[in-house]
Design an enzyme around this catalytic site. Sequence first.
Site, mmCIF file in Angstrom:
data_model
loop_
_atom_site.group_PDB
_atom_site.id
_atom_site.type_symbol
_atom_site.label_atom_id
_atom_site.label_comp_id
_atom_site.label_asym_id
_atom_site.label_seq_id
_atom_site.Cartn_x
_atom_site.Cartn_y
_atom_site.Cartn_z
ATOM 1 N N CYS A 10 -24.989 -36.353 9.385
ATOM 2 C CA CYS A 10 -25.224 -36.851 10.742
ATOM 3 C C CYS A 10 -26.011 -35.779 11.485
ATOM 4 O O CYS A 10 -26.643 -34.923 10.857
ATOM 5 C CB CYS A 10 -23.909 -37.225 11.436
ATOM 6 S SG CYS A 10 -22.763 -35.853 11.692
ATOM 7 N N ASN A 13 -22.831 -32.654 12.452
ATOM 8 C CA ASN A 13 -21.812 -32.360 11.431
ATOM 9 C C ASN A 13 -20.461 -31.973 12.062
ATOM 10 O O ASN A 13 -19.703 -31.203 11.495
ATOM 11 C CB ASN A 13 -22.286 -31.272 10.454
ATOM 12 C CG ASN A 13 -21.412 -31.115 9.200
ATOM 13 O OD1 ASN A 13 -21.311 -30.028 8.643
ATOM 14 N ND2 ASN A 13 -20.778 -32.167 8.747
ATOM 15 N N CYS A 15 -18.841 -34.771 14.109
ATOM 16 C CA CYS A 15 -18.181 -36.041 14.451
ATOM 17 C C CYS A 15 -18.235 -37.038 13.296
ATOM 18 O O CYS A 15 -17.246 -37.254 12.598
ATOM 19 C CB CYS A 15 -18.828 -36.658 15.702
ATOM 20 S SG CYS A 15 -18.689 -35.635 17.189
ATOM 21 N N ARG A 16 -19.396 -37.665 13.091
ATOM 22 C CA ARG A 16 -19.466 -38.784 12.143
ATOM 23 C C ARG A 16 -19.358 -38.341 10.686
ATOM 24 O O ARG A 16 -18.582 -38.915 9.919
ATOM 25 C CB ARG A 16 -20.762 -39.575 12.365
ATOM 26 C CG ARG A 16 -20.781 -40.306 13.692
ATOM 27 C CD ARG A 16 -22.159 -40.782 14.057
ATOM 28 N NE ARG A 16 -23.063 -39.662 14.320
ATOM 29 C CZ ARG A 16 -24.354 -39.783 14.592
ATOM 30 N NH1 ARG A 16 -24.899 -40.987 14.603
ATOM 31 N NH2 ARG A 16 -25.089 -38.722 14.842
ATOM 32 N N SER A 17 -20.153 -37.338 10.289
ATOM 33 C CA SER A 17 -20.140 -37.009 8.851
ATOM 34 C C SER A 17 -18.841 -36.342 8.390
ATOM 35 O O SER A 17 -18.389 -36.626 7.273
ATOM 36 C CB SER A 17 -21.381 -36.193 8.443
ATOM 37 O OG SER A 17 -21.459 -34.952 9.099
ATOM 38 N N ASP A 125 -23.142 -42.846 17.480
ATOM 39 C CA ASP A 125 -22.719 -41.477 17.752
ATOM 40 C C ASP A 125 -21.645 -41.476 18.844
ATOM 41 O O ASP A 125 -21.906 -41.868 19.978
ATOM 42 C CB ASP A 125 -23.942 -40.674 18.211
ATOM 43 C CG ASP A 125 -23.646 -39.193 18.322
ATOM 44 O OD1 ASP A 125 -22.463 -38.812 18.270
ATOM 45 O OD2 ASP A 125 -24.610 -38.424 18.472
#
Length: 165
Positions: A10, A13, A15-17, A125
């Site tokens: 993401c 690195n 939050c999402r990934s 996001d």
Amino acid sequence: MANPSVLFVCLGNICRSPLAEAALRRAAAAAGRAIDVDSAGTGDWHVGHPPDSRAQAEARRHGVDIAGLRGRQVEPVDFERFDLILAADDRNLEHLHAMRPTGATARLALMLDMVPGRAGEGVIDPYYGGPEGFAATWADVTAVADAVLAHDGLLHDGWTPPRTG
Ligand code: 4NP
């Protein structure tokens, strides 16, 4: 043969990934499957930082401790080390295509390209929103993790992810 390997990418690195990494680690463990999983960011703002506290809390709600993860940036060797690199959204995917070394072996796709009916969608996001955004992220990345496991046998041997151009 080496385990199938997946890198989630993401922007930050944090939050999402990391949540995608957590979801796939958890799903693979539950299924008794050996997959090498990591995550990285295209940006450098959060290198060395733990995941966002809201991401940590969301993972904890689902029984996964991600406090020990640390942000890192995607690097050229990742394109040799991983079978599959899955980007959170188009911006990250474009970045990956631009930095992909000539002759690299990793396949690139969006995370949600793996999920039937959701190809082309980005994982939104959650960084600038409230905690409900992190619950939505968790729902997305668990769908991705389940889909990756369903494709596991295809990570080797000529399989190409949907929408790879
Ligand atoms: P991520 O979220 O890409 O899901 O980790 C973000 C984290 C940090 C920033 C942007 C997105 N940032 O601009 O610092």
